[in-house]
Design a protein around this motif. Sequence first.
Motif, short mmCIF file in Angstrom:
data_model
loop_
_atom_site.label_atom_id
_atom_site.label_comp_id
_atom_site.label_asym_id
_atom_site.label_seq_id
_atom_site.Cartn_x
_atom_site.Cartn_y
_atom_site.Cartn_z
N ALA A 9 0.83 -1.20 0.00
CA ALA A 9 0.00 0.00 0.00
C ALA A 9 0.87 1.26 0.00
O ALA A 9 0.56 2.23 -0.70
CB ALA A 9 -0.94 -0.01 1.21
N SER A 10 1.96 1.23 0.74
CA SER A 10 2.86 2.39 0.79
C SER A 10 3.55 2.63 -0.54
O SER A 10 3.67 3.77 -0.99
CB SER A 10 3.90 2.20 1.89
OG SER A 10 3.28 2.11 3.15
N VAL A 11 4.00 1.54 -1.18
CA VAL A 11 4.63 1.67 -2.50
C VAL A 11 3.64 2.23 -3.50
O VAL A 11 3.96 3.14 -4.28
CB VAL A 11 5.19 0.30 -2.96
CG1 VAL A 11 5.58 0.32 -4.43
CG2 VAL A 11 6.38 -0.09 -2.10
N LEU A 12 2.43 1.70 -3.50
CA LEU A 12 1.39 2.21 -4.40
C LEU A 12 1.09 3.68 -4.10
O LEU A 12 0.94 4.49 -5.03
CB LEU A 12 0.12 1.39 -4.27
CG LEU A 12 0.12 0.00 -4.90
CD1 LEU A 12 -1.10 -0.79 -4.46
CD2 LEU A 12 0.16 0.11 -6.42
N ALA A 13 1.02 4.02 -2.83
CA ALA A 13 0.70 5.40 -2.45
C ALA A 13 1.77 6.36 -2.95
O ALA A 13 1.45 7.42 -3.52
CB ALA A 13 0.55 5.52 -0.93
N VAL A 14 3.03 6.01 -2.79
CA VAL A 14 4.12 6.88 -3.26
C VAL A 14 4.06 7.02 -4.78
O VAL A 14 4.17 8.13 -5.32
CB VAL A 14 5.49 6.35 -2.79
CG1 VAL A 14 6.63 7.05 -3.48
CG2 VAL A 14 5.63 6.48 -1.28
N ALA A 15 3.90 5.90 -5.46
CA ALA A 15 3.88 5.93 -6.93
C ALA A 15 2.72 6.77 -7.46
O ALA A 15 2.91 7.61 -8.36
CB ALA A 15 3.79 4.51 -7.47
N PHE A 16 1.53 6.56 -6.89
CA PHE A 16 0.37 7.28 -7.41
C PHE A 16 0.30 8.72 -6.93
O PHE A 16 -0.23 9.57 -7.63
CB PHE A 16 -0.92 6.51 -7.10
CG PHE A 16 -1.12 5.37 -8.04
CD1 PHE A 16 -1.56 5.59 -9.32
CD2 PHE A 16 -0.85 4.07 -7.65
CE1 PHE A 16 -1.74 4.54 -10.22
CE2 PHE A 16 -1.01 3.02 -8.52
CZ PHE A 16 -1.46 3.25 -9.82
N LEU A 17 0.87 9.00 -5.78
CA LEU A 17 0.95 10.40 -5.34
C LEU A 17 1.85 11.18 -6.30
O LEU A 17 1.51 12.29 -6.72
CB LEU A 17 1.47 10.49 -3.91
CG LEU A 17 1.50 11.88 -3.30
CD1 LEU A 17 0.09 12.47 -3.23
CD2 LEU A 17 2.12 11.83 -1.92
N ALA A 18 2.98 10.59 -6.67
CA ALA A 18 3.89 11.25 -7.60
C ALA A 18 3.25 11.40 -8.99
O ALA A 18 3.28 12.48 -9.59
CB ALA A 18 5.19 10.47 -7.71
N ALA A 19 2.65 10.33 -9.49
CA ALA A 19 2.05 10.37 -10.82
C ALA A 19 0.87 11.34 -10.87
O ALA A 19 0.74 12.12 -11.82
CB ALA A 19 1.59 8.97 -11.23
N GLY A 20 0.04 11.30 -9.85
CA GLY A 20 -1.12 12.19 -9.82
C GLY A 20 -0.72 13.64 -9.67
O GLY A 20 -1.29 14.53 -10.32
N THR A 21 0.27 13.91 -8.84
CA THR A 21 0.74 15.29 -8.67
C THR A 21 1.31 15.83 -9.97
O THR A 21 1.08 16.99 -10.32
CB THR A 21 1.79 15.35 -7.55
OG1 THR A 21 1.21 14.87 -6.34
CG2 THR A 21 2.31 16.75 -7.34
N MET A 22 2.02 14.99 -10.70
CA MET A 22 2.57 15.41 -11.99
C MET A 22 1.44 15.77 -12.96
O MET A 22 1.50 16.79 -13.64
CB MET A 22 3.44 14.31 -12.59
CG MET A 22 4.17 14.76 -13.84
SD MET A 22 5.33 13.59 -14.59
CE MET A 22 5.13 12.10 -13.72
N LYS A 23 0.40 14.95 -12.99
CA LYS A 23 -0.72 15.21 -13.90
C LYS A 23 -1.48 16.48 -13.51
O LYS A 23 -2.01 17.18 -14.36
CB LYS A 23 -1.66 14.02 -13.93
CG LYS A 23 -1.08 12.81 -14.62
CD LYS A 23 -2.02 11.63 -14.55
CE LYS A 23 -1.41 10.39 -15.13
NZ LYS A 23 -0.68 9.59 -14.15
N LEU A 24 -1.53 16.75 -12.21
CA LEU A 24 -2.24 17.94 -11.75
C LEU A 24 -1.42 19.23 -11.91
O LEU A 24 -1.99 20.31 -12.07
CB LEU A 24 -2.63 17.79 -10.27
CG LEU A 24 -3.75 16.79 -9.99
CD1 LEU A 24 -3.90 16.59 -8.49
CD2 LEU A 24 -5.05 17.27 -10.61
N SER A 25 -0.11 19.12 -11.86
CA SER A 25 0.71 20.33 -11.83
C SER A 25 1.28 20.74 -13.18
O SER A 25 1.77 21.86 -13.32
CB SER A 25 1.87 20.13 -10.84
OG SER A 25 2.74 19.11 -11.29
#
Length: 124
Positions: A9-25
């Motif tokens: 869950a932590s690995v997924l959270a880090v990966a998707f937080l980074a990917a999602g932030t990139m898409k939003l920013s």
Amino acid sequence: MNIVLWVLASVLAVAFLAAGTMKLSQPKQKLAASGMGWTEDMSAGTVKLIGTLEVLAAIGLVLPPALGIAPILAPLASLGLALVMLGAVVVHARRRETQMIAVNLVLFALATVVAWGRFGPHPL
């Protein structure tokens, strides 16, 4: 097994937080230039929606169970990510981007394992 699920869950959270932030920013054109060619097939709003879903799911994977508030959100978040990854597989298959399909299938499998574990034998 509980520790394995927390790590996944932590690995997924880090990966998707980074990917999602990139898409939003970043604007859609910059994302496309950086290797996310699929963004050319989507509206800017859809790209931002995907980014928002990824960030919310990343938060939902870790924060509710860590705080002990509504821990049911963790398996729901992982199930949501699994569905997002299935959609990504379809998009990349249409674009014949086989390397990205493999990445999406791995992320799908990890999210599915977390959802199975948290809904089933190892609830929070």
